[in-house]
Design an enzyme around this catalytic site. Sequence first.
Site, short mmCIF file in Angstrom:
data_model
loop_
_atom_site.label_atom_id
_atom_site.label_comp_id
_atom_site.label_asym_id
_atom_site.label_seq_id
_atom_site.Cartn_x
_atom_site.Cartn_y
_atom_site.Cartn_z
N HIS A 13 -9.21 -34.52 44.24
CA HIS A 13 -7.78 -34.74 44.47
C HIS A 13 -7.18 -33.52 45.13
CE1 HIS A 13 -3.63 -35.90 43.84
NE2 HIS A 13 -4.11 -37.12 43.72
N HIS B 93 -7.05 -42.91 50.34
CA HIS B 93 -5.79 -43.02 49.55
C HIS B 93 -5.93 -44.23 48.62
CE1 HIS B 93 -1.71 -42.66 48.43
NE2 HIS B 93 -1.09 -43.12 49.50
N ASP C 93 -8.54 -43.63 40.70
CA ASP C 93 -9.27 -44.77 41.24
C ASP C 93 -10.69 -44.90 40.71
OD1 ASP C 93 -7.25 -45.87 42.76
OD2 ASP C 93 -7.58 -44.46 44.40
N1 COA Z 1 -17.17 -36.00 46.28
C1 COA Z 1 -17.80 -34.90 46.69
N2 COA Z 1 -17.21 -33.81 47.19
C2 COA Z 1 -15.88 -33.85 47.27
C3 COA Z 1 -15.12 -34.96 46.85
C4 COA Z 1 -15.83 -36.06 46.34
N3 COA Z 1 -15.18 -37.15 45.95
N4 COA Z 1 -13.82 -34.70 47.05
C5 COA Z 1 -13.76 -33.49 47.59
N5 COA Z 1 -15.00 -32.97 47.73
C6 COA Z 1 -15.35 -31.66 48.28
C7 COA Z 1 -15.42 -31.73 49.80
O1 COA Z 1 -16.69 -32.08 50.27
C8 COA Z 1 -15.00 -30.34 50.20
O2 COA Z 1 -16.12 -29.49 50.04
P1 COA Z 1 -16.35 -28.23 51.00
O3 COA Z 1 -15.17 -27.33 50.77
O4 COA Z 1 -17.64 -27.68 50.54
O5 COA Z 1 -16.39 -28.79 52.40
C9 COA Z 1 -13.98 -29.94 49.13
O6 COA Z 1 -14.33 -30.73 47.98
C10 COA Z 1 -12.56 -30.25 49.54
O7 COA Z 1 -12.53 -31.64 49.93
P2 COA Z 1 -11.48 -32.24 50.93
O8 COA Z 1 -11.90 -33.62 51.26
O9 COA Z 1 -11.24 -31.30 52.07
O10 COA Z 1 -10.21 -32.22 50.00
P3 COA Z 1 -8.88 -32.99 50.25
O11 COA Z 1 -7.86 -32.33 49.41
O12 COA Z 1 -8.59 -33.13 51.69
O13 COA Z 1 -9.27 -34.43 49.73
C11 COA Z 1 -9.52 -36.46 48.71
C12 COA Z 1 -8.79 -35.11 48.68
C13 COA Z 1 -8.96 -37.34 47.61
C14 COA Z 1 -9.27 -37.13 50.05
C15 COA Z 1 -11.04 -36.21 48.49
O14 COA Z 1 -11.26 -35.63 47.25
C16 COA Z 1 -11.83 -37.51 48.66
O15 COA Z 1 -12.17 -37.88 49.78
N6 COA Z 1 -12.12 -38.21 47.52
C17 COA Z 1 -12.80 -39.48 47.58
C18 COA Z 1 -11.80 -40.57 47.94
C19 COA Z 1 -10.85 -40.87 46.79
O16 COA Z 1 -11.24 -40.93 45.64
N7 COA Z 1 -9.56 -41.12 47.12
C20 COA Z 1 -8.56 -41.49 46.14
C21 COA Z 1 -7.63 -40.35 45.87
S1 COA Z 1 -6.50 -40.72 44.55
#
Ligand code: COA
Length: 407
Positions: free
Chosen positions: A286, A247, A342
């Site tokens: 996201h 987050h 971010d």
């Molecule tokens: N890099 C690589 N792959 C990513 C990714 C990233 N930053 N964000 C999502 N994915 C991929 C996941 O590996 C997953 O792949 P799969 O379906 O093959 O397993 C798919 O996209 C869905 O990801 P998931 O983490 O389940 O989505 P979510 O909606 O729960 O997550 C976040 C959203 C923001 C938590 C996630 O994108 C993330 O962890 N990003 C990095 C942290 C970040 O930037 N946070 C700030 C948010 S404003």
Amino acid sequence: MLSLFYELLTKIELKVKIMDNFSEDEENVTNILRGMENIYVDTTSISLVDGQEGKLYYRGINVAELVAHSTFEETSWLLLNGNLPTNSELTSFKLELKTLQHTHDKIFRIISEFPLSSSPLLLLQFCLSALSSLENADNYLGQTGMERFIKVIAQTPVIVSAAYRHSLGRPFLEPRSDLGFVENFMYMFSGNFPTKKQAKCLETALVLLMDHGFNTSTFAARTVASTGANLYAVISAAAGALSGPLHGGAGEHVIQLLAEVRQFNDVKKYVHDLLSSGGKIVGMGHRIYKTSDPRAEIFKDLLFRITPEGEKNSDYLLLCQIEQEARNYFRSREKPIYSNVDFWSGAVYKRLGILPTMYSSILAVARVVGWCAHILELSEDNRLYRPRSIYKGKINQPFIPLELRGF
Ligand code: COA
């Protein structure tokens, strides 16, 4: 004697085994949406995150417009009250922010007791909890008046600035009443008076980050608020939620990513190796945006404008390369993953001379306005947040006395 007792217990266990898988209403639950993805739990008129179009609105106004024309104070008023302030409303709101910014003396003493390595955001969380008792805060439900909300918005930058300066081993600075909100915040954490350009830069960030639908920390705030807990307890819980790297903690990790990529010296290979081994690029992806995050675009443009022309190997250029390589990778796998806010915000703060430990606290200074607006909205028609889960564990297990459990 004990072994006889144990035998008896085993018999009892065998008897109840027949019903040891409890299934609560399972047949009526068609789909569990883990992480509450696509679940609607309430209505709101504070902000709209349009994930399909890649747009964000506060009270119906496109955030891009607000960034161009509105100040921190005006936008705060808008979120809290639902409309832009008149001249006189804005003047008295600014005055109230100044009058209410002085926090309890004990807060500075508390901060000074912590190790220098403490995160300013987690110190904020702690100090907010302390303020619950110091301010004798009470259940906010049923109370009217805006003062306590303005007070927590005004005190947040004072607390995080003190916590940041503490981490640098520098003395605390008292807030000033001759400066606007953003200038005062910058002065308190850096000890310098910002230029107009620097202040505008941070103001853009704060306006962009104030609210974002039912994001995790806002949901945490609403959940705790729905119990009737006092305002400081609510904001403290939200600050804790914000600290996680999925987050609000992502921004500082992007600076780490930049350092690693520089050291590795091959952007394409770094990105490919990371993603193909199942790793994530911090600052990308996201839950809601299926196209680019509008805040990321504004931050990207801001970073471009504050990066000196022709600077080689700048953070801006490196981030563009990482983004490009990651986008190519995702495109070939048909994944709609873009950079989020971010990905760019940390590099903007770094240009302003701010260290990564402060990035999530900057987000807190902005987001506390959104949290307050949500608490106000909820208090108009509160209902306790209490979801359910499907129990998958055992039931009717015997209690085995400690002496029979082995070593
Ligand atoms: N890099 C690589 N792959 C990513 C990714 C990233 N930053 N964000 C999502 N994915 C991929 C996941 O590996 C997953 O792949 P799969 O379906 O093959 O397993 C798919 O996209 C869905 O990801 P998931 O983490 O389940 O989505 P979510 O909606 O729960 O997550 C976040 C959203 C923001 C938590 C996630 O994108 C993330 O962890 N990003 C990095 C942290 C970040 O930037 N946070 C700030 C948010 S404003």
